[in-house]
Design an enzyme around this catalytic site. Structure first.
Site, PDB file in Angstrom:
ATOM      1  N   ARG A  94       0.851  -1.183   0.000  1.00 30.33           N
ATOM      2  CA  ARG A  94       0.000   0.000   0.000  1.00 30.33           C
ATOM      3  C   ARG A  94       0.892   1.241   0.000  1.00 30.33           C
ATOM      4  O   ARG A  94       1.381   1.682   1.034  1.00 30.33           O
ATOM      5  CB  ARG A  94      -0.908  -0.007   1.234  1.00 30.33           C
ATOM      6  CG  ARG A  94      -2.104   0.940   1.114  1.00 30.33           C
ATOM      7  CD  ARG A  94      -2.817   1.072   2.438  1.00 30.33           C
ATOM      8  NE  ARG A  94      -2.044   1.874   3.369  1.00 30.33           N
ATOM      9  CZ  ARG A  94      -1.959   1.664   4.675  1.00 30.33           C
ATOM     10  NH1 ARG A  94      -2.564   0.640   5.214  1.00 30.33           N
ATOM     11  NH2 ARG A  94      -1.249   2.477   5.440  1.00 30.33           N
ATOM     12  N   HIS A 102      -3.684   4.619   4.366  1.00 37.06           N
ATOM     13  CA  HIS A 102      -4.892   3.791   4.378  1.00 37.06           C
ATOM     14  C   HIS A 102      -6.052   4.515   3.707  1.00 37.06           C
ATOM     15  O   HIS A 102      -6.740   3.965   2.844  1.00 37.06           O
ATOM     16  CB  HIS A 102      -5.245   3.440   5.819  1.00 37.06           C
ATOM     17  CG  HIS A 102      -6.513   2.667   5.963  1.00 37.06           C
ATOM     18  ND1 HIS A 102      -6.662   1.376   5.505  1.00 37.06           N
ATOM     19  CD2 HIS A 102      -7.711   3.008   6.509  1.00 37.06           C
ATOM     20  CE1 HIS A 102      -7.885   0.951   5.757  1.00 37.06           C
ATOM     21  NE2 HIS A 102      -8.546   1.919   6.361  1.00 37.06           N
ATOM     22  N   TYR A 107       3.478   5.052  11.517  1.00 39.99           N
ATOM     23  CA  TYR A 107       3.763   3.628  11.712  1.00 39.99           C
ATOM     24  C   TYR A 107       4.693   3.031  10.664  1.00 39.99           C
ATOM     25  O   TYR A 107       4.994   1.842  10.716  1.00 39.99           O
ATOM     26  CB  TYR A 107       2.454   2.823  11.771  1.00 39.99           C
ATOM     27  CG  TYR A 107       1.530   3.015  10.591  1.00 39.99           C
ATOM     28  CD1 TYR A 107       1.685   2.280   9.419  1.00 39.99           C
ATOM     29  CD2 TYR A 107       0.486   3.934  10.650  1.00 39.99           C
ATOM     30  CE1 TYR A 107       0.839   2.449   8.347  1.00 39.99           C
ATOM     31  CE2 TYR A 107      -0.375   4.123   9.576  1.00 39.99           C
ATOM     32  CZ  TYR A 107      -0.195   3.375   8.428  1.00 39.99           C
ATOM     33  OH  TYR A 107      -1.049   3.566   7.366  1.00 39.99           O
TER      34      TYR A 107
END
Length: 362
Positions: free
Chosen positions: A257, A261, A270
């Site tokens: 990805r 998100h 993160y």
């Protein structure tokens, strides 16, 4: 079926590597050049629409957008391997798959603007509404496959999900039911490394997500999720096996990805940019373009034409989504119940009377 037949390989299947070099497989046929050229055009369109949707979110024209940039190969392949009578069950991140199967991009994006319930007719396109809750669509997909089997229909269902969905109970229930009843379902897991901020290492201790198939008595297959050729070959085989009565297959497409998100996510909390960088070089578009060019199948003019078409589609969608919607007040009562309740009918009459009185004053 022997347990060894259920287990995936040690490494993801790859037919075109990161440098754009082809590697024919001993058993799986390499997709034809015309098919891959068609796939490339779809990838170009998907990438441009991903970029356009990101821009529309920043402009306030879309409420949210879960980008699939970098994952377009899996999206496009999922649509390309299905027949007209088959069904696709996508997630919220699979807009490119929905569009590649034939839904107008404007209609596909309406859900993300907050209009109506889906934006497209699921029955017309044989695509379920994009699902936001994790893994719930897998149960629906299995139900459709079971119903098709009972009716004697030649239908295969391809159900998409992400790595985060494999941690849900619905994932277990769907795979177990599909395997026990030997249903024509292909489960495609796009393992993009994260379930929002939770890395794969905190979701499973299995060697791969594809290895989970053996626990259900289901084939597990592992594929490079950035290689359209490998995806078409492997998913195509899985769909055909399901159609021929061979039962379900769990396919894990290893990808990444690249974007956060959603637009509401701060991915820097993160993961580092150093982690993202290597995946940019594994771009599915660059890989396939290099291979096609080496085959003499994609000239600079052909490439420019593909991008020009994608730009024209993006421009049209941009114009449609930036135009202010003009809903009618009576739309409040539409699509709530198949047969409106007495209360809704009364409220609708009251509203109609108020609108008529207001119009008379004008």
């Amino acid at each position: 079926m022997h347990a060894d037949d259920l287990l995936p390989g040690d490494t993801p299947l790859r037919l075109i590597d990161q440098e754009g070099t082809g590697h024919p497989h001993a058993r799986l046929p390499f997709p034809s050049t015309p098919v891959l050229l068609d796939g490339y055009r779809r990838l170009v369109l998907g990438r441009r629409l991903n970029e356009q949707a990101d821009a529309l979110v920043r402009q306030g024209r879309l409420a949210v957008y879960p980008s699939s940039q970098g994952q377009e190969a899996a999206e496009v392949a999922a649509a390309m391997v299905l027949g007209d009578e088959d069904w696709l069950f996508p997630t919220y991140r699979d807009s490119v798959a929905v569009i590649s199967r034939g839904v107008d991009p404007f209609e596909a994006f309406l859900l993300l603007r907050g209009d109506w319930h889906s934006g497209y007719d699921p029955k017309e396109h044989r695509i379920a509404p994009q699902s936001t809750p994790l893994a719930t669509q897998l149960l629906h997909a299995v139900g459709v496959a079971h119903a098709a089997r009972l009716r004697g229909e030649d239908t295969v269902v391809l159900a998409m999900c992400g790595d985060g969905a494999t941690s849900e109970g619905d994932f277990h229930e769907a795979l177990n039911f599909a395997a026990v009843f030997h249903l024509p379902v292909v489960f495609l897991v796009q393992n993009n490394g994260y379930a929002i901020s939770v890395p794969l290492s905190r979701q499973t201790a299995a060697p791969s997500l594809a290895h989970k198939g053996v626990g259900y008595g289901m084939r597990g297959r592992l594929v490079d999720g950035n290689d359209l050729a490998a995806l078409l070959a492997l998913l195509g085989e899985a769909v055909q096996e399901a159609r021929d009565g061979g039962g379900p297959t769990l396919v894990e497409a290893v990808t990444y990805r690249v974007k956060p998100h959603t637009n509401a996510d701060d991915a820097t909390r993160y993961r580092s940019q150093e982690e993202v960088e290597p995946w940019l070089a594994r771009d599915p578009l660059l890989r396939l373009r290099t291979w096609l060019a080496a085959q003499g199948a994609l000239s600079d003019g052909d490439d420019a034409e593909a991008h020009a078409h994608a730009e024209s589609v993006a421009a049209r969608v941009r114009a449609q989504l930036t135009a202010d919607a003009e809903p009618h007040p009576q739309d409040l009562f539409a699509h709530v119940y198949a047969t409106p309740t007495p209360q809704l009918r009364e409220q609708s009459r009251l509203l109609a009377a108020e609108l008529e009185a207001e119009e008379a004053v004008r």
